[in-house]
Enzyme design. Sequence first.
Site, PDB file in Angstrom:
ATOM      1  N   SER A 149      92.768  15.946  56.495  1.00 23.53           N
ATOM      2  CA  SER A 149      92.526  16.165  55.068  1.00 23.53           C
ATOM      3  C   SER A 149      93.695  16.800  54.333  1.00 23.53           C
ATOM      4  O   SER A 149      93.607  17.048  53.142  1.00 23.53           O
ATOM      5  CB  SER A 149      91.276  17.024  54.885  1.00 23.53           C
ATOM      6  N   THR A 186      90.568  21.161  52.059  1.00 25.54           N
ATOM      7  CA  THR A 186      91.874  21.274  51.433  1.00 25.54           C
ATOM      8  C   THR A 186      92.309  22.646  51.849  1.00 25.54           C
ATOM      9  O   THR A 186      91.462  23.515  51.985  1.00 25.54           O
ATOM     10  CB  THR A 186      91.657  21.267  49.906  1.00 25.54           C
ATOM     11  N   THR A 201      96.544  19.026  49.744  1.00 28.35           N
ATOM     12  CA  THR A 201      95.490  18.167  50.291  1.00 28.35           C
ATOM     13  C   THR A 201      95.897  16.701  50.259  1.00 28.35           C
ATOM     14  O   THR A 201      96.788  16.318  49.492  1.00 28.35           O
ATOM     15  CB  THR A 201      94.202  18.326  49.451  1.00 28.35           C
ATOM     16  N   ARG A 218      93.594   8.088  42.097  1.00 31.80           N
ATOM     17  CA  ARG A 218      92.688   9.211  41.817  1.00 31.80           C
ATOM     18  C   ARG A 218      93.388  10.549  42.106  1.00 31.80           C
ATOM     19  O   ARG A 218      94.014  10.720  43.129  1.00 31.80           O
ATOM     20  CB  ARG A 218      91.431   9.066  42.679  1.00 31.80           C
ATOM     21  N   THR A 224      88.024  24.234  47.107  1.00 30.87           N
ATOM     22  CA  THR A 224      87.977  23.106  48.032  1.00 30.87           C
ATOM     23  C   THR A 224      86.659  22.372  47.796  1.00 30.87           C
ATOM     24  O   THR A 224      85.699  22.951  47.309  1.00 30.87           O
ATOM     25  CB  THR A 224      88.104  23.600  49.494  1.00 30.87           C
ATOM     26  N   GLY A 225      86.637  21.090  48.133  1.00 31.46           N
ATOM     27  CA  GLY A 225      85.415  20.312  47.929  1.00 31.46           C
ATOM     28  C   GLY A 225      85.644  19.191  46.941  1.00 31.46           C
ATOM     29  O   GLY A 225      86.771  18.734  46.756  1.00 31.46           O
TER      30      GLY A 225
HETATM   31  C1  SD4 Z   1      89.935  16.870  46.183  1.00 31.29           C
HETATM   32  N1  SD4 Z   1      89.370  19.189  46.534  1.00 31.29           N
HETATM   33  O1  SD4 Z   1      90.807  16.005  46.266  1.00 31.29           O
HETATM   34  C2  SD4 Z   1      90.114  18.087  47.017  1.00 31.29           C
HETATM   35  C3  SD4 Z   1      89.964  17.718  48.430  1.00 31.29           C
HETATM   36  C4  SD4 Z   1      88.915  18.216  49.261  1.00 31.29           C
HETATM   37  O2  SD4 Z   1      87.589  17.105  50.839  1.00 31.29           O
HETATM   38  O3  SD4 Z   1      88.604  19.372  49.342  1.00 31.29           O
HETATM   39  N2  SD4 Z   1      88.447  17.177  49.983  1.00 31.29           N
HETATM   40  O4  SD4 Z   1      88.957  16.763  45.475  1.00 31.29           O
END
Ligand code: SD4
Length: 309
Positions: free
Chosen positions: A50, A169, A187, A197, A220-221
């Site tokens: 990731s 991330t 990330t 994106r 993160t997320g």
């Molecule tokens: C995103 N926050 O690209 C980041 C990546 C992440 O699992 O945490 N992904 O949205």
Amino acid sequence: EPVKPIVISTWDFGIAANQAAWKVLSTGGRALDAVEKGVHVPEADPKNQSVGYGGLPDRDGHVTLDACIMDDLGNCGAVAGLEHIMHPISVARLVMEKTPHVMLVGDGALQFALENGFKKENLLTKESEKAWKEWLKTAKYAPVMNIENKLYDKAAPTKLPGNQYNHDTIGMLAIDAKGNISGACTTSGMAYKLHGRVGDSPIIGAGLYVDNEVGGATSTGVGEEVIRNVGSFLVVELMRQGYAPEDACKEAVMRIIKKKPEIAKGIQVGFLALNKKGEYGAYAIQKGFSYAVCTSQKDDLLIPGKSYY
Ligand code: SD4
């Protein structure tokens, strides 16, 4: 009693990243150098799917990286959709230090990196290519809503360390011996995203924010929900108003839940914050979020973040 210097970062891979940052902090180095060196560890780790090298690609098979960095003087730099470069955080730092701009994207970011001596590399590992091809079989090239959260749900968060359910991330915050704070966030973004994106991670105020008077925050997320709420800026502003780090993170999570309760139920977002005193805290929508802390007294302790569900 909070102690400084201190470095904190998201997920269990933050343990190794903190160690690299600690080498800088414990020898009197600058927080900015510490966070850059720290996040280099997951960026270069092919097993981490990731962040950086070995990251899962977008739906077209491109590994595209997002990163940003912010220092104690309010300087910041970012790259988005950067391909072929192992350490996007260092390119972000160079954008901050060598250009009059804050963010470079895509081909322009790559051109800038190559002009500044970064090496062009293939970041798609065999493992990540295999995972992408598997995904293509069922997803038929259509982006699947919250694919990473589906993996997350299946993975019974308590049984697996964070980096196995592919929802991470690295966000890192550090205070150095002089008391100055800096942050970094890097990330490969959501797996199998549409080409082009951009998530929250390279966006100052969303994936990362630092104010040397107050503290810093990172996230993160699912980046879309963080961007919608300007999450990290919100956390720092709440700390400015007197919120403790964990309370500020919780309030930012509640904002996401309140605005889109149906979406929030099925996704993960976590915030991590550090104030100027060296107090820290975290809060996430779902269970399974964790973070790592390193000081002269706490050696790479992994602390589970609290969550709403
Ligand atoms: C995103 N926050 O690209 C980041 C990546 C992440 O699992 O945490 N992904 O949205």
